[in-house]
Structures are given as C-alpha cells and as structure tokens.
Design a protein around this motif. Structure first.
Motif, mmCIF file in Angstrom:
data_model
loop_
_atom_site.group_PDB
_atom_site.id
_atom_site.type_symbol
_atom_site.label_atom_id
_atom_site.label_comp_id
_atom_site.label_asym_id
_atom_site.label_seq_id
_atom_site.Cartn_x
_atom_site.Cartn_y
_atom_site.Cartn_z
ATOM 1 N N GLN A 84 -1.023 -5.034 -11.481
ATOM 2 C CA GLN A 84 -1.331 -6.429 -11.154
ATOM 3 C C GLN A 84 -2.484 -6.914 -12.048
ATOM 4 O OE1 GLN A 84 -3.381 -7.567 -7.432
ATOM 5 N NE2 GLN A 84 -1.618 -8.881 -7.015
ATOM 6 N N ARG B 243 2.751 -12.591 -7.708
ATOM 7 C CA ARG B 243 2.366 -12.622 -6.292
ATOM 8 C C ARG B 243 1.763 -13.988 -5.980
ATOM 9 N NH1 ARG B 243 -0.738 -8.225 -2.378
ATOM 10 N NH2 ARG B 243 1.268 -7.634 -1.546
ATOM 11 N N GLY C 54 1.496 -1.310 2.316
ATOM 12 C CA GLY C 54 0.147 -1.115 1.791
ATOM 13 C C GLY C 54 -0.651 -0.116 2.601
ATOM 14 N N ARG C 55 -1.228 -0.605 3.712
ATOM 15 C CA ARG C 55 -2.098 0.261 4.514
ATOM 16 C C ARG C 55 -1.339 1.475 5.020
ATOM 17 N NH1 ARG C 55 -3.834 -4.694 8.054
ATOM 18 N NH2 ARG C 55 -1.687 -5.159 7.425
ATOM 19 N N PRO D 239 -0.288 -3.699 -4.680
ATOM 20 C CA PRO D 239 -1.615 -3.493 -5.275
ATOM 21 C C PRO D 239 -2.694 -3.433 -4.195
ATOM 22 C CG PRO D 239 -0.840 -5.750 -5.635
ATOM 23 C CD PRO D 239 0.303 -4.988 -5.056
ATOM 24 N N MET D 240 -3.559 -2.452 -4.287
ATOM 25 C CA MET D 240 -4.688 -2.343 -3.341
ATOM 26 C C MET D 240 -5.934 -1.872 -4.072
ATOM 27 S SD MET D 240 -2.988 -0.806 0.141
ATOM 28 C CE MET D 240 -1.927 0.357 -0.699
ATOM 29 N N CYS D 241 -6.907 -2.767 -4.192
ATOM 30 C CA CYS D 241 -8.157 -2.447 -4.888
ATOM 31 C C CYS D 241 -8.810 -1.223 -4.273
ATOM 32 C CB CYS D 241 -9.137 -3.611 -4.758
ATOM 33 S SG CYS D 241 -8.761 -4.979 -5.843
ATOM 34 N N ASN E 172 2.613 -5.417 7.178
ATOM 35 C CA ASN E 172 2.922 -4.713 8.419
ATOM 36 C C ASN E 172 4.412 -4.382 8.525
ATOM 37 O OD1 ASN E 172 2.522 -3.505 10.859
ATOM 38 N ND2 ASN E 172 1.522 -5.257 11.833
HETATM 39 C C1 LIG Z 1 -7.720 -1.782 0.656
HETATM 40 C C2 LIG Z 1 -6.842 -2.952 0.266
HETATM 41 C C3 LIG Z 1 -6.961 -3.493 -0.991
HETATM 42 C C4 LIG Z 1 -6.131 -4.569 -1.386
HETATM 43 N N1 LIG Z 1 -6.187 -5.024 -2.684
HETATM 44 C C5 LIG Z 1 -5.275 -5.927 -3.103
HETATM 45 C C6 LIG Z 1 -5.130 -6.238 -4.482
HETATM 46 O O1 LIG Z 1 -5.764 -5.638 -5.355
HETATM 47 N N2 LIG Z 1 -4.239 -7.205 -4.821
HETATM 48 C C7 LIG Z 1 -3.456 -7.832 -3.890
HETATM 49 O O2 LIG Z 1 -2.666 -8.716 -4.242
HETATM 50 N N3 LIG Z 1 -3.521 -7.498 -2.584
HETATM 51 C C8 LIG Z 1 -4.374 -6.548 -2.179
HETATM 52 N N4 LIG Z 1 -4.356 -6.131 -0.862
HETATM 53 C C9 LIG Z 1 -3.307 -6.634 0.037
HETATM 54 C C10 LIG Z 1 -2.114 -5.652 0.068
HETATM 55 O O3 LIG Z 1 -1.467 -5.585 -1.186
HETATM 56 C C11 LIG Z 1 -1.063 -6.066 1.127
HETATM 57 O O4 LIG Z 1 -0.521 -7.311 0.790
HETATM 58 C C12 LIG Z 1 -1.672 -6.143 2.526
HETATM 59 O O5 LIG Z 1 -2.425 -4.992 2.820
HETATM 60 C C13 LIG Z 1 -0.584 -6.328 3.603
HETATM 61 O O6 LIG Z 1 0.349 -5.269 3.574
HETATM 62 P P1 LIG Z 1 0.266 -4.025 4.645
HETATM 63 O O7 LIG Z 1 0.328 -4.635 6.010
HETATM 64 O O8 LIG Z 1 1.461 -3.192 4.319
HETATM 65 O O9 LIG Z 1 -1.046 -3.323 4.413
HETATM 66 C C14 LIG Z 1 -5.209 -5.100 -0.462
HETATM 67 C C15 LIG Z 1 -5.126 -4.565 0.835
HETATM 68 C C16 LIG Z 1 -5.905 -3.484 1.199
HETATM 69 C C17 LIG Z 1 -5.739 -2.889 2.575
#
Ligand SMILES: Cc1cc2nc3c(=O)[nH]c(=O)nc-3n(C[C@H](O)[C@H](O)[C@H](O)COP(=O)(O)O)c2cc1C
Length: 342
Positions: free
Chosen positions: A101, A214, A310-311, A23-25, A288
């Motif tokens: 989520q 989560r 995510g990213r 999930p990513m807002c 990561n």
């Molecule tokens: C732009 C953005 C928005 C995010 N929004 C949420 C969210 O809505 N809910 C959540 O549990 N985590 C959120 N996260 C965290 C990501 O789900 C993820 O756990 C975090 O980015 C680490 O993973 P990555 O290294 O693959 O980016 C967000 C991260 C980013 C970058």
C-alpha cells in the motif's frame, strides 16, 4: 470446493485463494529510515506460511513527511528496495502473492514538523498539527512521488500495488469536500489528485499488473460524504485505471453525531457490494470477517471477490490454513514441513 480456497485471476495475477491480509502499520522501523526490519520480514513471511493468498504490506509512504509516524515504512529512495525484495522473495516461496500500500498521511503525519494537506485545515484534536496547503506545483510533484514509489515497489518484485485513498490520508483529504477547500484545478475537481496519481502509477507498473485502490466509502464526520458520492468517485478512479477496489470507511475526522458505526461482523460488506454492483468491478471486503463461514458467505452471495482479515491475522498468522481446514479440509495444502500436523 470452498470459494475461500478457490483461485482468482486478476489480469496477470493469479491468487491461490481469496484470502487477503490487509495493510496494517507496524510502526516498527526503529532506525526511522523507512526500511523494513527483521520484524517486517518475519511478520509478512509468517502470513505466507499461514496460507494467505494475497498479502498487502502496510501503508508505505512516498516521502518522509508522508509518514504517520517515524516508525512507518517508506519507498522514497532506491536504497529501500532491497529490504522489500527480501520479503517478496521469501513470501513467494510459499505460493502467496504480495502487494504494497503506497500512501501519504498528509495532515495526519504526526511527526512531520509542518504536515501538508489539500488545505490548511487541521485534523480536530490536540494530537495533530496545523498543516499547510500544498501549492499547485507541489501537488504535481506529489503525483510524481507516488509514481516513483510504485516504480520502486515493482523493482522490489511486488505483484500488485494498492493506492491508499482511504482513512483520511492525503488522497482522501483531496477528495473530501469538507477538507479540500482549494480554488485551483485540484479543488474544482476534488478527484483530480487521485486520478493523476492513478494515471502516473499505471505508467510505471506492468500492463498486466492489477492496480488496487483503497477508499473510505462513507465518511463518519457530520456532513461527510456517503455511498452516492464515493460511487461516483470510484467511477472516476476506475476510468483512470483502478482494477480492484478495497472498501473501508471513515478516518477523516471525529465520529459525527450519528454515533460510532456498528462494527458487527461483516459491517463493511454492504459498501463492497454497493461498489461492486454499481461499477461491475472486483472488490475486496474487509472488516470483522474473521469467521470463516461469514467470509465464505460474503463470497458466495456475490458481495465481494476477495475477503481481507486484519486483526484476525494478527491474532493468528495461520488464519487462512485454519479457515480452509474448517470449510473444506480435503483442500488444505499446509507447508510440507507441517503436513503431519494435519
Ligand atoms: C494495527 C493496525 C494497523 C492498520 N494499518 C493500516 C494501514 O496501514 N493501512 C490501511 O489502509 N488500513 C490499516 N488498518 C486497517 C485494516 O487494514 C483493516 O481495514 C481493519 O483492521 C478492519 O479489518 P479487521 O476487522 O479484519 O481487522 C490497520 C488496522 C490495524 C488493526
């Protein structure tokens, strides 16, 4: 066959591969009505075209004051269901599964006039307002709001629900001993609110639908809880009905005196591995993991059942296609329209 591209059965849900979009807002609801826009449609459908096995829609809130900002998604009204259904139907056309989520920001609700929390303790820093503690009756009503949002998600066609118990949001605020100073049953048992949310959500989702939760497996503030505490927490949540844990960390307050934790590749994998081993439960590792070989190693070493990127997926909607192509090109099944490119 690469593990990353191998299917996984979770109760009644069959995933075509082990790749998850976490999930990513998007903070992109311009009308401030919680309803997905064309941005959300394109954003999520692109990751389905890109070959992702499971897409988890960003934190979607159970009431307007549960939003981090007024740009967040919500599922507090039946009127919001059709816009989610439209995304679900299109994602399904590409063989991806989609969950959502469900959450509440609690004291981290920045646009709420008076945010609510377990206790009247503000998140440190000028950005956040002083919350008021929910009454016992309001906590019970909040449990119902989570269940109602889950029921709407099921009506929208979602394949799974993820309860947001991480990153310092409302459920985390209840199960964190540093934030929950209540003296009612929800304070004497800090896991009780989360347990009741899980039980209420289970009642409205199909019996064969896996329920994901989560959790921040470690807190970052000074004196925050560690893995031993979160393992027992997850044990309670598993007993209440959680089928899969998605292990993250922090978010409950400022980074403590130990300093910012490493964000090296795979930095949260040990958390996923620990919960998987202690509770014998499927887990999603995140953080990561966007190097395909590292993601494959995480699965191959038995540290996790699914990996979330995510990213990496914000940078590359076709992350899954590219990862499978790098690991085992013979298994690649791009959308037929793009076949000639591979
Ligand atoms: C732009 C953005 C928005 C995010 N929004 C949420 C969210 O809505 N809910 C959540 O549990 N985590 C959120 N996260 C965290 C990501 O789900 C993820 O756990 C975090 O980015 C680490 O993973 P990555 O290294 O693959 O980016 C967000 C991260 C980013 C970058």
């Amino acid at each position: 066959m690469a593990l990353l591209s191998s299917p996984l059965q979770l109760k009644g849900l069959t995933l075509k591969n082990r790749i998850v979009m976490p999930p990513m807002c998007q903070y992109s609801v311009d009308a401030h009505d919680g309803t997905p826009t064309d941005w959300h449609f394109v954003h999520y459908v692109s990751r389905a075209v890109g070959g992702t096995g499971l897409i988890i829609v960003e934190m979607t809130d159970v009431e307007p004051d549960g939003r981090i900002s007024n740009g967040d998604l919500g599922l507090w009204s039946d009127e919001q269901i059709p816009a989610f259904s439209r995304i679900v139907s299109e994602v399904h056309k590409y063989g991806s599964k989609i969950g959502i989520q469900i959450g509440h920001a609690g004291r981290k609700a920045e646009d709420a006039e008076v945010p609510v929390s377990a206790s009247a303790i503000a998140f440190p820093g000028s950005r956040y307002k002083m919350p008021r503690a929910l009454t016992t009756e309001e906590v019970q009503a909040m449990v119902v709001k989570f269940a109602e949002s889950a029921r709407r998600a099921v009506e929208a066609g979602m394949d799974t629900i993820e309860i947001h118990g991480a990153h310092g949001y409302l459920i985390h605020q209840f199960h964190s001993p540093l934030i929950n100073k209540r003296d009612d049953q929800y304070g004497k048992d800090p896991a009780l609110f989360g347990v009741e949310v899980i039980q209420a959500v289970k009642k409205v989702i199909p019996a064969d639908m896996p329920l994901i939760m989560r959790v921040s497996a470690v807190e970052y503030v000074d004196g925050g809880y560690g893995l031993e505490y979160s393992t027992e927490l997850c044990r309670r949540y598993k007993e209440a009905g959680v089928d899969v844990f998605h292990l993250s960390s922090g978010g409950e307050g400022p980074i403590g005196s130990a300093g910012r934790p490493g964000v090296h590749p795979g930095y949260q994998v040990p958390l996923a591995r620990a919960i998987k081993q202690a509770l014998d439960v499927p887990v999603i590792a995140v953080g990561n993991l966007d190097d395909a070989k590292l993601a494959e190693a995480t699965l191959g070493n038995g540290d996790a059942d699914l990996i979330a990127v995510g990213r990496g997926m914000l940078r590359d909607p076709y992350w899954a296609i590219h990862a499978i192509r790098a690991l085992s090109p013979e298994e690649l099944q791009p959308p037929k329209q793009y076949g000639r490119a591979f």
